[in-house]
Design an enzyme around this catalytic site. Structure first.
Site, PDB file in Angstrom:
ATOM      1  N   TRP A 226       0.826  -1.219   0.000  1.00  0.00           N
ATOM      2  CA  TRP A 226       0.000   0.000   0.000  1.00  0.00           C
ATOM      3  C   TRP A 226       0.858   1.266   0.000  1.00  0.00           C
ATOM      4  O   TRP A 226       0.589   2.207  -0.741  1.00  0.00           O
ATOM      5  CB  TRP A 226      -0.976   0.013   1.167  1.00  0.00           C
ATOM      6  CG  TRP A 226      -2.032  -1.055   1.097  1.00  0.00           C
ATOM      7  CD1 TRP A 226      -2.332  -1.974   2.061  1.00  0.00           C
ATOM      8  CD2 TRP A 226      -2.955  -1.316   0.024  1.00  0.00           C
ATOM      9  NE1 TRP A 226      -3.369  -2.779   1.641  1.00  0.00           N
ATOM     10  CE2 TRP A 226      -3.768  -2.394   0.396  1.00  0.00           C
ATOM     11  CE3 TRP A 226      -3.172  -0.736  -1.234  1.00  0.00           C
ATOM     12  CZ2 TRP A 226      -4.778  -2.912  -0.414  1.00  0.00           C
ATOM     13  CZ3 TRP A 226      -4.175  -1.247  -2.046  1.00  0.00           C
ATOM     14  CH2 TRP A 226      -4.965  -2.323  -1.637  1.00  0.00           C
TER      15      TRP A 226
ATOM     16  N   ASP B 205      -1.495   6.575   6.057  1.00  0.00           N
ATOM     17  CA  ASP B 205      -2.576   5.697   5.614  1.00  0.00           C
ATOM     18  C   ASP B 205      -2.857   4.715   6.754  1.00  0.00           C
ATOM     19  O   ASP B 205      -2.075   3.803   7.010  1.00  0.00           O
ATOM     20  CB  ASP B 205      -2.138   4.951   4.343  1.00  0.00           C
ATOM     21  CG  ASP B 205      -3.218   4.018   3.812  1.00  0.00           C
ATOM     22  OD1 ASP B 205      -4.247   3.822   4.487  1.00  0.00           O
ATOM     23  OD2 ASP B 205      -3.034   3.470   2.712  1.00  0.00           O
TER      24      ASP B 205
ATOM     25  N   LYS C 264     -12.461  -1.336   6.601  1.00  0.00           N
ATOM     26  CA  LYS C 264     -11.722  -2.311   7.406  1.00  0.00           C
ATOM     27  C   LYS C 264     -12.141  -2.243   8.873  1.00  0.00           C
ATOM     28  O   LYS C 264     -12.516  -3.231   9.462  1.00  0.00           O
ATOM     29  CB  LYS C 264     -10.220  -2.093   7.271  1.00  0.00           C
ATOM     30  CG  LYS C 264      -9.755  -1.924   5.807  1.00  0.00           C
ATOM     31  CD  LYS C 264      -9.131  -3.118   5.205  1.00  0.00           C
ATOM     32  CE  LYS C 264      -8.849  -3.098   3.722  1.00  0.00           C
ATOM     33  NZ  LYS C 264      -8.186  -1.976   3.114  1.00  0.00           N
TER      34      LYS C 264
HETATM   35  C1  LIG Z   1      -7.474  -1.580   1.860  1.00  0.00           C
HETATM   36  C2  LIG Z   1      -6.384  -0.600   1.902  1.00  0.00           C
HETATM   37  C3  LIG Z   1      -6.221   0.387   0.914  1.00  0.00           C
HETATM   38  C4  LIG Z   1      -7.103   0.479  -0.282  1.00  0.00           C
HETATM   39  O1  LIG Z   1      -8.231   1.129   0.104  1.00  0.00           O
HETATM   40  P1  LIG Z   1      -9.405   1.553  -0.901  1.00  0.00           P
HETATM   41  O2  LIG Z   1     -10.394   2.109   0.069  1.00  0.00           O
HETATM   42  O3  LIG Z   1      -9.842   0.319  -1.599  1.00  0.00           O
HETATM   43  O4  LIG Z   1      -8.855   2.580  -1.815  1.00  0.00           O
HETATM   44  C5  LIG Z   1      -5.208   1.310   1.059  1.00  0.00           C
HETATM   45  N1  LIG Z   1      -4.372   1.259   2.105  1.00  0.00           N
HETATM   46  C6  LIG Z   1      -4.490   0.316   3.067  1.00  0.00           C
HETATM   47  C7  LIG Z   1      -3.549   0.328   4.212  1.00  0.00           C
HETATM   48  C8  LIG Z   1      -5.502  -0.643   2.994  1.00  0.00           C
HETATM   49  O5  LIG Z   1      -5.624  -1.577   3.947  1.00  0.00           O
END
Ligand SMILES: *Cc1c(COP(=O)(O)O)cnc(C)c1O
Length: 350
Positions: free
Chosen positions: A89, A159, A183
């Site tokens: 990511w 993130d 999540k």
């Molecule tokens: C799932 C995830 C993403 C992707 O997220 P989207 O909402 O599908 O754009 C990005 N970063 C992390 C850490 C994730 O777990």
């Protein structure tokens, strides 16, 4: 997964939300009570994460993926920023940022195509001109989590999609925290951005090129209602946050999360049939990645675990192996059931 209580409430009030005679997905986002619910959701987040007054909570769409673009656009377009790569990511965030600036790769823990550890912050070379240093607190696919917030002198942009609300954090270390809701906060369609208010003063030369729905200052001024938001995702998030608050908040869920991760890693460490690959200090408490020592049994493992009700244990397609995601809503009993299955499968196939 979602907390059972939340699923039940959505089910119960599907045909009539808040005694309105309308479903939560039929109501206008401008309706007074619905708009109040949206603001309450932000307030709940503020309470749960102890977000100080000088931060704004805003709701966006497009997932964490779109923040990889909107963050550099808003905060560092054409300027300097540092990126830490600790898994897939954060690698993607770094790649996307290259469209708007020339970001420095401050650290990268990739080792022959795989990640086993997070990069050690003590070794990072920080240019004081960076508008921010970007990193990902929990690499969902690899199962790598920073155990603490890196201690550096410039604001962090993080993130936190897969570990937000799973443990206490000091928000003041960050210029921006963002996370897709699916999540740990509900369902897909809502992206939460927690941003320091002074970062909303946008008057760089490119700011008029930023789409209205991605311009943080504009979204903030319009109270996250520039266009129709994903009302269902906000509604579910509201319920999940209330559930978390009633449980005792982040401090309480952090204890439960520690316990779940300890139970599972302890079992895996003490059984030769399974193998973990991530360095101990870097192991994620949300996404436990492991594999069978005899990988030819993987298909059988996935088939049998699935049919016994243990769903989605297959690792991400780019990582292989197995992965147990044990987010906030996974109860301790769920982890215990998994361990029982692991034990049983090992005995039968050894
Ligand atoms: C799932 C995830 C993403 C992707 O997220 P989207 O909402 O599908 O754009 C990005 N970063 C992390 C850490 C994730 O777990």
């Amino acid at each position: 997964m979602l907390p059972f209580e939340v699923m039940q409430q959505v089910h119960n009030e599907w045909f009539s939300w808040n005694q309105s005679g309308l479903s939560a997905v039929e109501i206008s986002h401008r309706e007074k009570n619905f708009e109040a619910m949206i603001h309450q959701t932000k307030d709940l987040l503020r309470q749960l994460l102890a977000i100080p007054e000088n931060y704004q909570v805003i709701f966006l769409q497009g997932g964490a993926t779109l923040v990889w673009s909107s963050l550099p656009m808003n905060i560092a377009w054409g300027k300097k920023a540092g990126y830490v790569v600790s898994g897939m990511w954060s690698q993607k965030a770094f790649n996307e940022a290259k469209k708007y600036l020339n970001p420095d790769e401050v650290a990268n823990s990739n080792c022959n195509g795989f990640f086993y550890d997070y990069p050690n912050p003590a070794k990072w070379n920080i240019n004081p001109e960076y508008k921010y240093l970007h990193y990902c607190s929990n690499e969902t696919i690899q199962g790598i989590q920073f155990p603490t917030i890196p201690s550096i002198d410039i604001p962090l942009a993080c993130d936190m999609s897969s570990d937000i609300l799973s443990r206490k954090i000091d928000v003041t270390k960050f210029g921006a925290i963002y996370a897709g809701a699916q999540k740990n906060m509900g369902v897909a369609g809502l992206t939460v951005l927690i941003i320091r208010k002074d970062w909303l003063d946008l008057n760089h030369e490119k700011s008029n090129l930023i789409p209205r729905t991605l311009n943080y200052q504009n979204v903030s001024e319009q109270k996250s209602l520039v266009n129709t938001p994903c009302t269902f995702a906000i509604y579910v998030c509201n319920l999940v946050l209330k559930w978390l608050k009633s449980l005792g908040g982040v401090a309480e869920i952090e204890k439960i999360n520690n316990q779940k991760a300890m139970l599972l890693y302890d079992y895996l460490d003490n059984n030769d049939f399974y193998q973990t690959t991530i360095k101990k200090e870097a192991r994620s408490k949300m996404n436990v990645t492991f594999k069978l020592r005899n990988e030819s049994l993987q298909e059988k493992f996935i088939r049998e675990s699935d049919s016994s009700g243990l769903k989605q244990l297959k690792g991400h397609r780019l990582q292989g192996g197995l992965r147990a995601s044990i987010y906030n809503s996974m109860p301790i009993a769920g982890v215990e059931t998994l361990i029982d299955f692991l034990e049983d499968f090992a005995k039968k196939n050894n």
